[in-house]
Design an enzyme around this catalytic site. Structure first.
Site, PDB file in Angstrom:
ATOM      1  CE  LYS A 191      -3.604   2.342   2.657  1.00 45.00           C
ATOM      2  NZ  LYS A 191      -4.514   2.260   3.810  1.00 45.00           N
ATOM      3  CE  LYS A 244      -6.175   1.952  -0.386  1.00 47.23           C
ATOM      4  NZ  LYS A 244      -6.593   2.080   0.968  1.00 47.23           N
TER       5      LYS A 244
END
Ligand code: PBG
Length: 326
Positions: A191, A244
């Site tokens: 992320k 992400k």
């Protein structure tokens, strides 16, 4: 002569040689659930997405089920925040209420919770603050309490998104020790500290009040480090590995797909959604085609699962495409 155009001549042959396909089975739809009553609030920067209180959410859940979307990812917006996010492990908290409500009234829907603190802390950071930074190990202790509380409420899967080191090991152990050894974990493994989360922070009321998240989320410049992060999650027992954001990180999705024998998910985040919506609204792009092409590119990159605010629109298009014509 080698002519690649032979296999592009008609829709029939294009269908036969098509390598990737987006299906409703791939989709997870995020839902923002706010504590309170009578709430159905448009999120300005995410057209079509709303925050709901539980008494207003049936219409949304009915639609999701009718569209055959398999899963939802829940975000809770509590009425009270404090400096450690104690509401996250309150068995009567908004997340726990939402899990129980959905599993009771929509038992076929697979319920995943975003496990984090930023919506629950007064400072908006993803854990406990010591010396102006998030304290990793103090946060792990609270993460264990949060997941056990979600597990007791009946969640189907947990997805920790805070990027603390040791998250997966801590959560796996906590769940195993309390008898929830069958509850899977989807790691927000890779992320990035991304500007693409902007609209979400309005949606979830989770913007940090000081500093940013760069001491825990990844530097967008780094690719090798993504593999390192995913290796830790893989070895600590994450059942699904997630990347992400998605669109600017397709290379990372492919790296993970090539490297790990686990399902790979990606999160098509709020800013990616907002850009398509805004440009389409201006008439500058064909929003529907750009949406389908973007999501297909995530599959082509190697994503098995896509978390997306477009899920309902996509499912509706796919559903109409597959209807028998007689
Ligand atoms: C919270 C969290 C964020 C998102 C998912 N979980 C925001 C953040 O890290 O600041 C972003 C989702 C989106 O932008 O759609 N930990």
């Amino acid at each position: 002569m080698n002519r690649t155009r032979r296999l592009r001549k008609s829709e029939g042959i294009r269908r036969l040689v098509r390598e990737n396909k987006l299906t409703t089975d791939d989709l997870i739809y995020p839902l923002f659930i706010e504590e309170g009553i009578g709430i159905e609030k448009e999120i300005v920067s995410m057209p079509g997405i709303k925050r709901y209180s539980l008494d207003k959410i049936d219409k949304e859940l009915d639609e999701i089920v009718a569209l055959d979307i398999p899963a939802v990812l829940l975000f809770g917006i509590p009425s009270e925040k404090d400096d450690t996010g104690t509401e996250t492990w309150n068995d009567q908290g908004i997340m726990q209420q939402a899990i129980r409500y959905i599993k009771k009234h929509y038992p076929s829907l697979y319920v995943i919770t975003d496990v984090c603190f930023c919506e629950y802390t007064s400072h908006g950071h993803c854990g406990v603050i010591h010396d102006n930074d998030v304290d990793n190990d103090a946060t792990l202790v609270n993460l264990a309490k949060q997941v056990i509380s979600h597990a007791k409420a009946g969640v189907d899967m947990v997805a920790p998104s805070g990027m603390m080191d040791g998250t997966i090991a801590t959560i796996r152990e906590a769940l195993d020790q309390t008898g929830f050894y069958n509850l899977p974990i989807m790691g927000y493994s890779v992320k990035y500290a991304s500007a693409f989360y902007g609209p979400f922070r309005d949606a979830a009321d989770s913007a940090p009040t000081f500093g940013d998240r760069r001491t825990y989320q990844m530097d967008p410049a780094n690719r090798d480090e993504g593999l390192r992060e995913a290796t830790f999650d893989d070895s600590e027992g994450a059942d699904i590995l997630m990347v992400k954001p998605a669109l600017s990180y397709l290379d990372i999705i492919r790296d993970l797909k090539n490297t790990y024998d686990r399902p790979i998910a990606c999160y098509n985040v709020s800013g990616e959604y907002a850009m398509v919506k805004a440009a389409a609204e201006k008439g500058w792009i064909d929003g529907e085609r750009v949406m389908m092409e973007s999501l297909l590119s995530m599959k082509r990159a190697g994503a098995d699962i896509i978390i997306t605010y477009f899920a309902k629109e996509v499912a509706s298009i796919l559903q109409n495409n597959t209807k028998p014509t007689n």
